[in-house]
Design a protein around this motif. Sequence first.
Motif, PDB file in Angstrom:
ATOM      1  N   PRO A  65      20.718  29.937  71.073  1.00  0.00           N
ATOM      2  CA  PRO A  65      20.898  31.392  71.215  1.00  0.00           C
ATOM      3  C   PRO A  65      19.805  32.198  70.510  1.00  0.00           C
ATOM      4  CG  PRO A  65      22.773  30.404  70.011  1.00  0.00           C
ATOM      5  CD  PRO A  65      21.944  29.288  70.543  1.00  0.00           C
ATOM      6  N   LEU A  66      19.316  31.690  69.389  1.00  0.00           N
ATOM      7  CA  LEU A  66      18.231  32.384  68.679  1.00  0.00           C
ATOM      8  C   LEU A  66      16.994  32.481  69.567  1.00  0.00           C
ATOM      9  CD1 LEU A  66      16.896  33.559  66.080  1.00  0.00           C
ATOM     10  CD2 LEU A  66      16.449  31.200  65.377  1.00  0.00           C
ATOM     11  N   LEU A  67      16.653  31.369  70.232  1.00  0.00           N
ATOM     12  CA  LEU A  67      15.464  31.400  71.091  1.00  0.00           C
ATOM     13  C   LEU A  67      15.671  32.308  72.304  1.00  0.00           C
ATOM     14  CD1 LEU A  67      13.981  29.440  69.312  1.00  0.00           C
ATOM     15  CD2 LEU A  67      13.274  28.218  71.357  1.00  0.00           C
ATOM     16  N   GLU A  68      16.871  32.255  72.901  1.00  0.00           N
ATOM     17  CA  GLU A  68      17.143  33.151  74.042  1.00  0.00           C
ATOM     18  C   GLU A  68      16.968  34.607  73.628  1.00  0.00           C
ATOM     19  OE1 GLU A  68      17.390  32.162  77.163  1.00  0.00           O
ATOM     20  OE2 GLU A  68      17.123  30.165  76.290  1.00  0.00           O
ATOM     21  N   PHE A  69      17.518  34.941  72.479  1.00  0.00           N
ATOM     22  CA  PHE A  69      17.391  36.312  71.961  1.00  0.00           C
ATOM     23  C   PHE A  69      15.918  36.675  71.729  1.00  0.00           C
ATOM     24  CE2 PHE A  69      17.240  38.673  67.760  1.00  0.00           C
ATOM     25  CZ  PHE A  69      17.359  39.931  68.328  1.00  0.00           C
ATOM     26  N   MET A  70      15.184  35.780  71.088  1.00  0.00           N
ATOM     27  CA  MET A  70      13.794  36.076  70.741  1.00  0.00           C
ATOM     28  C   MET A  70      12.876  36.155  71.963  1.00  0.00           C
ATOM     29  SD  MET A  70      13.570  36.680  67.506  1.00  0.00           S
ATOM     30  CE  MET A  70      11.789  36.591  67.253  1.00  0.00           C
ATOM     31  N   MET A  71      13.309  35.510  73.084  1.00  0.00           N
ATOM     32  CA  MET A  71      12.509  35.557  74.319  1.00  0.00           C
ATOM     33  C   MET A  71      12.987  36.665  75.253  1.00  0.00           C
ATOM     34  SD  MET A  71      11.825  31.564  75.347  1.00  0.00           S
ATOM     35  CE  MET A  71      13.545  31.208  75.599  1.00  0.00           C
ATOM     36  N   SER A  72      13.953  37.475  74.809  1.00  0.00           N
ATOM     37  CA  SER A  72      14.591  38.440  75.711  1.00  0.00           C
ATOM     38  C   SER A  72      13.765  39.699  75.940  1.00  0.00           C
ATOM     39  CB  SER A  72      15.984  38.807  75.188  1.00  0.00           C
ATOM     40  OG  SER A  72      15.883  39.554  73.986  1.00  0.00           O
ATOM     41  N   GLY A  73      12.627  39.804  75.290  1.00  0.00           N
ATOM     42  CA  GLY A  73      11.779  40.977  75.482  1.00  0.00           C
ATOM     43  C   GLY A  73      10.638  40.943  74.495  1.00  0.00           C
ATOM     44  N   PRO A  74       9.793  41.959  74.543  1.00  0.00           N
ATOM     45  CA  PRO A  74       8.650  41.961  73.635  1.00  0.00           C
ATOM     46  C   PRO A  74       9.054  42.088  72.165  1.00  0.00           C
ATOM     47  CG  PRO A  74       8.661  43.937  75.033  1.00  0.00           C
ATOM     48  CD  PRO A  74       9.788  43.075  75.484  1.00  0.00           C
ATOM     49  N   VAL A  75       8.238  41.491  71.321  1.00  0.00           N
ATOM     50  CA  VAL A  75       8.354  41.645  69.870  1.00  0.00           C
ATOM     51  C   VAL A  75       7.030  42.221  69.376  1.00  0.00           C
ATOM     52  CG1 VAL A  75       9.819  39.585  69.774  1.00  0.00           C
ATOM     53  CG2 VAL A  75       7.427  39.388  69.152  1.00  0.00           C
ATOM     54  N   VAL A  76       7.065  42.803  68.188  1.00  0.00           N
ATOM     55  CA  VAL A  76       5.830  43.255  67.566  1.00  0.00           C
ATOM     56  C   VAL A  76       5.573  42.375  66.352  1.00  0.00           C
ATOM     57  CG1 VAL A  76       4.638  45.155  66.400  1.00  0.00           C
ATOM     58  CG2 VAL A  76       6.025  45.610  68.428  1.00  0.00           C
ATOM     59  N   ALA A  77       4.424  41.711  66.357  1.00  0.00           N
ATOM     60  CA  ALA A  77       4.013  40.860  65.237  1.00  0.00           C
ATOM     61  C   ALA A  77       3.066  41.658  64.355  1.00  0.00           C
ATOM     62  CB  ALA A  77       3.314  39.603  65.761  1.00  0.00           C
ATOM     63  N   ILE A  78       3.341  41.638  63.062  1.00  0.00           N
ATOM     64  CA  ILE A  78       2.580  42.477  62.125  1.00  0.00           C
ATOM     65  C   ILE A  78       2.146  41.638  60.935  1.00  0.00           C
ATOM     66  CG2 ILE A  78       2.597  44.634  60.806  1.00  0.00           C
ATOM     67  CD1 ILE A  78       5.237  45.326  62.328  1.00  0.00           C
ATOM     68  N   ARG A  79       0.859  41.722  60.610  1.00  0.00           N
ATOM     69  CA  ARG A  79       0.361  41.103  59.375  1.00  0.00           C
ATOM     70  C   ARG A  79       0.372  42.182  58.306  1.00  0.00           C
ATOM     71  NH1 ARG A  79      -4.151  40.181  56.302  1.00  0.00           N
ATOM     72  NH2 ARG A  79      -4.535  38.017  55.668  1.00  0.00           N
ATOM     73  N   VAL A  80       1.054  41.907  57.202  1.00  0.00           N
ATOM     74  CA  VAL A  80       1.217  42.910  56.153  1.00  0.00           C
ATOM     75  C   VAL A  80       0.688  42.354  54.839  1.00  0.00           C
ATOM     76  CG1 VAL A  80       2.841  44.421  54.962  1.00  0.00           C
ATOM     77  CG2 VAL A  80       3.321  43.730  57.314  1.00  0.00           C
ATOM     78  N   GLU A  81      -0.075  43.168  54.124  1.00  0.00           N
ATOM     79  CA  GLU A  81      -0.648  42.736  52.845  1.00  0.00           C
ATOM     80  C   GLU A  81      -0.098  43.552  51.688  1.00  0.00           C
ATOM     81  OE1 GLU A  81      -5.155  41.262  54.112  1.00  0.00           O
ATOM     82  OE2 GLU A  81      -4.889  42.804  52.568  1.00  0.00           O
ATOM     83  N   GLY A  82      -0.080  42.914  50.529  1.00  0.00           N
ATOM     84  CA  GLY A  82       0.278  43.627  49.314  1.00  0.00           C
ATOM     85  C   GLY A  82       0.647  42.657  48.212  1.00  0.00           C
ATOM     86  N   ASN A  83       0.674  43.156  46.992  1.00  0.00           N
ATOM     87  CA  ASN A  83       1.074  42.326  45.862  1.00  0.00           C
ATOM     88  C   ASN A  83       2.536  41.896  46.036  1.00  0.00           C
ATOM     89  OD1 ASN A  83       0.848  41.145  43.200  1.00  0.00           O
ATOM     90  ND2 ASN A  83       2.098  42.854  42.475  1.00  0.00           N
ATOM     91  N   ARG A  84       2.770  40.608  46.053  1.00  0.00           N
ATOM     92  CA  ARG A  84       4.113  40.015  46.202  1.00  0.00           C
ATOM     93  C   ARG A  84       4.837  40.510  47.454  1.00  0.00           C
ATOM     94  NH1 ARG A  84       7.155  40.295  40.508  1.00  0.00           N
ATOM     95  NH2 ARG A  84       8.582  38.910  41.616  1.00  0.00           N
ATOM     96  N   VAL A  85       4.041  40.699  48.531  1.00  0.00           N
ATOM     97  CA  VAL A  85       4.616  41.278  49.758  1.00  0.00           C
ATOM     98  C   VAL A  85       5.618  40.346  50.443  1.00  0.00           C
ATOM     99  CG1 VAL A  85       2.739  40.514  51.296  1.00  0.00           C
ATOM    100  CG2 VAL A  85       4.046  42.552  51.869  1.00  0.00           C
ATOM    101  N   ILE A  86       5.478  39.035  50.264  1.00  0.00           N
ATOM    102  CA  ILE A  86       6.413  38.100  50.916  1.00  0.00           C
ATOM    103  C   ILE A  86       7.830  38.369  50.407  1.00  0.00           C
ATOM    104  CG2 ILE A  86       7.048  35.662  51.169  1.00  0.00           C
ATOM    105  CD1 ILE A  86       4.002  35.023  50.921  1.00  0.00           C
ATOM    106  N   GLU A  87       7.945  38.358  49.078  1.00  0.00           N
ATOM    107  CA  GLU A  87       9.228  38.631  48.429  1.00  0.00           C
ATOM    108  C   GLU A  87       9.638  40.094  48.661  1.00  0.00           C
ATOM    109  OE1 GLU A  87       8.557  38.119  44.292  1.00  0.00           O
ATOM    110  OE2 GLU A  87      10.667  38.350  43.738  1.00  0.00           O
ATOM    111  N   GLY A  88       8.663  40.985  48.583  1.00  0.00           N
ATOM    112  CA  GLY A  88       8.950  42.415  48.721  1.00  0.00           C
ATOM    113  C   GLY A  88       9.467  42.778  50.102  1.00  0.00           C
ATOM    114  N   PHE A  89       8.888  42.183  51.150  1.00  0.00           N
ATOM    115  CA  PHE A  89       9.394  42.532  52.479  1.00  0.00           C
ATOM    116  C   PHE A  89      10.781  41.929  52.698  1.00  0.00           C
ATOM    117  CE2 PHE A  89      10.393  41.944  56.875  1.00  0.00           C
ATOM    118  CZ  PHE A  89      10.372  43.265  57.292  1.00  0.00           C
TER     119      PHE A  89
END
Length: 143
Positions: A65-89
């Motif tokens: 079901p996760l894949l069906e949902f994720m293929m159900s339309g366009p997504v926006v992929a974003i590269r984001v930078e910043g100090n400790r951004v992985i944890e912060g996002f």
Amino acid sequence: MTQTAPEATLVLVKPDGVRRNLIGEVIGRIERKGYIVTDLKMLTPSRELLTAHYEEHVDKPFFAPLLEFMMSGPVVAIRVEGNRVIEGFRSLAGETNPTIARPGTIRGDLGRDWGSAAVENVVHGSDSTLSAERELGLWFPAE
Ligand code: DAT
Ligand code: MG
């Protein structure tokens, strides 16, 4: 003084977020927090890309079901930078399940759990340095 490159993470606005016109809402929260968008694109992901992206979940009951949902339309992929951004996002996004994600977070404010099929939790964010590097390589391959 030597400067280290800022940390980077992969954010996805999932198909529910794109359908509900929440791209700007998600990017706005990222930018208002002080993180920097350094690359961005819209695409409907293939099964192959999603299988690689979600490789740790291939054996889970929610994988199909996760894949069906994720293929159900366009997504926006974003590269984001910043100090400790992985944890912060991940903190901006909130818990995986929108029912228990705290109000004030993206998933807590905007996510939906209909009780069937996939949870519609609006965004993905990498969960570690290793997965961020791996996922950025998948979604933004070097030309
Ligand atoms: P996250 O997206 O918070 O990193 P995850 O990596 O554990 O969460 O799972 C990836 C996606 O799969 C998640 O955003 C929604 C879905 N998912 C996870 N656990 C689930 C579950 N127990 N039931 C249904 N869907 C689930
Ligand atoms: Mg995850």
